[in-house]
Design a protein around this motif. Structure first.
Motif, mmCIF file in Angstrom:
data_model
loop_
_atom_site.group_PDB
_atom_site.id
_atom_site.type_symbol
_atom_site.label_atom_id
_atom_site.label_comp_id
_atom_site.label_asym_id
_atom_site.label_seq_id
_atom_site.Cartn_x
_atom_site.Cartn_y
_atom_site.Cartn_z
ATOM 1 N N ALA A 11 0.833 -1.205 0.000
ATOM 2 C CA ALA A 11 0.000 0.000 0.000
ATOM 3 C C ALA A 11 0.868 1.256 0.000
ATOM 4 C CB ALA A 11 -0.930 -0.012 1.207
ATOM 5 N N LEU A 12 1.912 1.243 0.796
ATOM 6 C CA LEU A 12 2.832 2.380 0.820
ATOM 7 C C LEU A 12 3.441 2.611 -0.562
ATOM 8 C CD1 LEU A 12 4.602 4.514 2.211
ATOM 9 C CD2 LEU A 12 6.190 2.668 2.810
ATOM 10 N N THR A 13 3.818 1.530 -1.211
ATOM 11 C CA THR A 13 4.467 1.636 -2.520
ATOM 12 C C THR A 13 3.521 2.189 -3.579
ATOM 13 O OG1 THR A 13 5.905 -0.235 -1.982
ATOM 14 C CG2 THR A 13 5.694 0.357 -4.306
ATOM 15 N N ILE A 14 2.326 1.633 -3.654
ATOM 16 C CA ILE A 14 1.426 2.010 -4.742
ATOM 17 C C ILE A 14 0.794 3.386 -4.533
ATOM 18 C CG2 ILE A 14 0.937 -0.396 -5.253
ATOM 19 C CD1 ILE A 14 -1.750 -0.094 -3.946
ATOM 20 N N ILE A 15 0.787 3.884 -3.298
ATOM 21 C CA ILE A 15 0.264 5.225 -3.057
ATOM 22 C C ILE A 15 1.352 6.276 -3.228
ATOM 23 C CG2 ILE A 15 -0.711 6.769 -1.310
ATOM 24 C CD1 ILE A 15 -2.195 4.335 -0.177
ATOM 25 N N ALA A 16 2.519 6.022 -2.637
ATOM 26 C CA ALA A 16 3.558 7.045 -2.593
ATOM 27 C C ALA A 16 4.405 7.099 -3.857
ATOM 28 C CB ALA A 16 4.461 6.805 -1.377
ATOM 29 N N ALA A 17 4.747 5.938 -4.428
ATOM 30 C CA ALA A 17 5.683 5.923 -5.556
ATOM 31 C C ALA A 17 5.154 6.693 -6.774
ATOM 32 C CB ALA A 17 6.031 4.490 -5.931
ATOM 33 N N PRO A 18 3.922 6.453 -7.244
ATOM 34 C CA PRO A 18 3.448 7.203 -8.417
ATOM 35 C C PRO A 18 3.411 8.713 -8.172
ATOM 36 C CG PRO A 18 1.999 5.346 -7.960
ATOM 37 C CD PRO A 18 2.912 5.473 -6.787
ATOM 38 N N TYR A 19 2.979 9.099 -6.982
ATOM 39 C CA TYR A 19 2.881 10.533 -6.697
ATOM 40 C C TYR A 19 4.260 11.176 -6.639
ATOM 41 C CZ TYR A 19 1.264 14.893 -4.628
ATOM 42 O OH TYR A 19 0.986 16.225 -4.403
ATOM 43 N N ALA A 20 5.235 10.461 -6.048
ATOM 44 C CA ALA A 20 6.593 10.994 -5.977
ATOM 45 C C ALA A 20 7.187 11.169 -7.368
ATOM 46 C CB ALA A 20 7.471 10.064 -5.135
ATOM 47 N N GLN A 28 5.698 16.115 -14.337
ATOM 48 C CA GLN A 28 4.432 16.787 -14.066
ATOM 49 C C GLN A 28 3.996 17.661 -15.233
ATOM 50 O OE1 GLN A 28 4.483 18.921 -10.376
ATOM 51 N NE2 GLN A 28 2.270 19.030 -10.233
ATOM 52 N N ARG A 29 4.965 18.233 -15.961
ATOM 53 C CA ARG A 29 4.613 19.076 -17.103
ATOM 54 C C ARG A 29 4.109 18.273 -18.291
ATOM 55 N NH1 ARG A 29 9.402 22.073 -15.891
ATOM 56 N NH2 ARG A 29 10.509 20.984 -17.569
ATOM 57 N N LEU A 30 4.505 17.010 -18.382
ATOM 58 C CA LEU A 30 4.212 16.234 -19.582
ATOM 59 C C LEU A 30 3.147 15.160 -19.392
ATOM 60 C CD1 LEU A 30 7.836 15.706 -20.974
ATOM 61 C CD2 LEU A 30 6.128 17.362 -21.745
ATOM 62 N N VAL A 31 3.069 14.566 -18.200
ATOM 63 C CA VAL A 31 2.260 13.359 -18.029
ATOM 64 C C VAL A 31 1.260 13.546 -16.879
ATOM 65 C CG1 VAL A 31 2.317 10.872 -17.629
ATOM 66 C CG2 VAL A 31 4.233 11.987 -18.787
ATOM 67 N N PRO A 32 -0.028 13.207 -17.089
ATOM 68 C CA PRO A 32 -1.003 13.242 -15.992
ATOM 69 C C PRO A 32 -0.689 12.190 -14.929
ATOM 70 C CG PRO A 32 -2.089 13.161 -18.141
ATOM 71 C CD PRO A 32 -0.652 12.875 -18.380
ATOM 72 N N LEU A 33 -1.103 12.446 -13.705
ATOM 73 C CA LEU A 33 -0.858 11.516 -12.601
ATOM 74 C C LEU A 33 -1.471 10.155 -12.887
ATOM 75 C CD1 LEU A 33 0.085 10.832 -9.746
ATOM 76 C CD2 LEU A 33 -2.016 11.890 -8.869
ATOM 77 N N ALA A 34 -2.637 10.123 -13.528
ATOM 78 C CA ALA A 34 -3.308 8.843 -13.791
ATOM 79 C C ALA A 34 -2.437 7.917 -14.638
ATOM 80 C CB ALA A 34 -4.643 9.079 -14.485
ATOM 81 N N VAL A 35 -1.683 8.475 -15.576
ATOM 82 C CA VAL A 35 -0.810 7.643 -16.414
ATOM 83 C C VAL A 35 0.285 7.005 -15.568
ATOM 84 C CG1 VAL A 35 0.850 7.691 -18.318
ATOM 85 C CG2 VAL A 35 -1.295 8.947 -18.507
ATOM 86 N N ILE A 36 0.863 7.783 -14.646
ATOM 87 C CA ILE A 36 1.898 7.249 -13.763
ATOM 88 C C ILE A 36 1.326 6.150 -12.878
ATOM 89 C CG2 ILE A 36 3.616 7.814 -12.008
ATOM 90 C CD1 ILE A 36 4.151 9.072 -14.697
ATOM 91 N N GLN A 37 0.111 6.349 -12.394
ATOM 92 C CA GLN A 37 -0.514 5.342 -11.519
ATOM 93 C C GLN A 37 -0.793 4.050 -12.289
ATOM 94 O OE1 GLN A 37 -3.801 7.828 -10.206
ATOM 95 N NE2 GLN A 37 -2.861 8.097 -8.199
ATOM 96 N N ILE A 38 -1.314 4.178 -13.501
ATOM 97 C CA ILE A 38 -1.563 2.985 -14.312
ATOM 98 C C ILE A 38 -0.251 2.281 -14.632
ATOM 99 C CG2 ILE A 38 -2.458 2.140 -16.520
ATOM 100 C CD1 ILE A 38 -4.374 4.544 -16.516
#
Length: 408
Positions: A11-20, A28-38
């Protein structure tokens, strides 16, 4: 390590890693957060690292179901029919064409691929059902991710931004209707009338929600609403509405997501802002990554052979060109400048997490096989990742941010 400890570490990995990763300035300028999460879900899945133990899959799926139901609810909260009034002929043309053209292209690709690429259709899908499923998936425009991209690009306060959001609302509404009809049309246990029964039951349930539940909820919310906003009772009431509606739609043979969307759509507009403020950040940043990991566990990039690769190319082309042309052509015919029209089309191709939600539903229903799910998830990543850079390129070439004239 115990299963509980392993789950908490995951849980720590999948929540914190994409956001970091997303917080890195260039990313952040090029890619939406949802793409990083997927992408994080795919990396943790069997395609690459394969670090998620099978024993944790049920827990991930449970949290993922909670997340995606809440996400559908928030999508319904954002849906306001009043926003669709008075938008003009340009809005109507863009809204319908940006859904119909990619859907037709998707249906053509699905019809061809059913026989040409074995192993794409699930056990519950014949050729028409499979083609319709690909059509629905390609017609998706991700409303929440689109809103985030427009905010990041400075288009949220412009006329083109309002036009794109309104068209995305219409696209999403048509999408849920298509998904509901697909689920209702499936034969269960070989009984031909099952689909009709599900459809009739769904219409009765929808009428009950609009004409019975909505007035009752309005009265209860009025009693439990304080001067500074919703009290705890109001939040519990909203949560009860959400999961009760989702459970009913699931029991009727539709997906819980349909029920979540309807629950959000019937909320009074004055409640919506407060609900979004309370629920949306937690859902997007904490719960939805669990859904993406559960989806990523089903993605197998190693299975992308020649046939599946061709299918991926075709669905990506249909999704991107269908949305861009489907939105830009009627906008240009309505008198919008070329740069504005193409920018609008580029915004509409955004898929994001809405696409993964739809693909998961269709796969769980036995309409799509894992191979098709993998190809379509990759398509969603490609089109969503391309949206922001493409809008930036068009804006740069035009010399300034597009600004649609105030009159249609």
């Amino acid at each position: 390590m115990t299963d509980s400890g392993a789950f908490l570490l995951l849980a720590l990995t999948i929540i914190a890693a994409p956001y970091a990763i997303w917080r890195l300035p260039l990313v952040q300028r090029l890619v939406p957060l949802a793409v990083i999460q997927i992408g994080t879900g795919i990396v943790l899945g069997p395609s690459l690292l394969g670090v998620v133990p099978p024993d944790l899959t049920p827990a991930l799926s449970g949290v993922g179901l909670l997340a995606v139901t809440l996400f559908a609810f928030l999508t319904g909260v954002h849906f306001d029919p009043a926003d669709l009034k008075g938008q003009g002929r340009c809005f109507v043309a863009v809204s319908l064409s940006s859904a119909i053209l990619p859907a037709l292209l998707g249906a053509a690709v699905g019809w061809w691929a059913f026989d040409a690429v074995p192993g794409l259709a699930g056990p519950q899908a014949g050729r028409p059902i499979f083609a319709a499923a690909i059509a629905a998936a390609i017609a998706v425009t991700a409303l929440p991710v689109l809103a985030a991209i427009m905010k990041e690009t400075g288009l949220d306060g412009t006329r083109i931004g309002r036009l794109a959001l309104g068209a995305a609302v219409v696209n999403d509404l048509l999408l849920w209707v298509m998904v509901a009809m697909l689920l209702a049309g499936l034969r269960q246990d070989g009984r031909p009338l099952t689909g009709l029964a599900v459809l009739v039951g769904g219409l009765v349930w929808l009428s009950f929600m609009v004409w019975g539940v909505k007035p009752a909820v309005l009265k209860l919310l009025h009693r439990s609403w304080g001067e500074s906003g919703p009290r705890d009772t109001a939040l519990v009431l909203v949560a009860g509405l959400l999961f009760g509606s989702a459970a009913l739609s699931e029991a009727l043979g539709l997906h819980a997501v349909i029920g979540g969307f309807v629950a959000g759509a019937i909320l009074p507009r004055r409640v919506a802002a407060a609900i979004v403020t309370r629920f949306e950040p937690f859902a997007a940043l904490v719960l939805m990554p669990f859904f993406f990991v559960a989806a990523g566990l089903k993605v197998d990039l190693g299975g992308l052979g020649a046939g599946l690769g061709l299918f991926l190319v075709l669905v990506t082309a249909a999704a991107s060109l269908g949305k861009i042309v489907g939105a830009a052509l009627p906008a240009r015919c309505a008198g919008l400048p070329s740069a504005d029209a193409v920018c609008l089309g580029a915004l509409m191709q955004c898929k994001g997490l809405m696409e993964v939600v739809v693909l998961t539903i269709l796969t769980e229903a036995g309409i799509l096989a894992p191979a098709a799910f993998t190809a379509m998830v990759v398509m969603a990543l490609l089109t969503t990742a391309a949206t922001k850079p493409l809008v930036g390129l068009i804006t740069k070439m035009a010399g300034s941010s597009p600004a649609i004239p105030q009159k249609d």
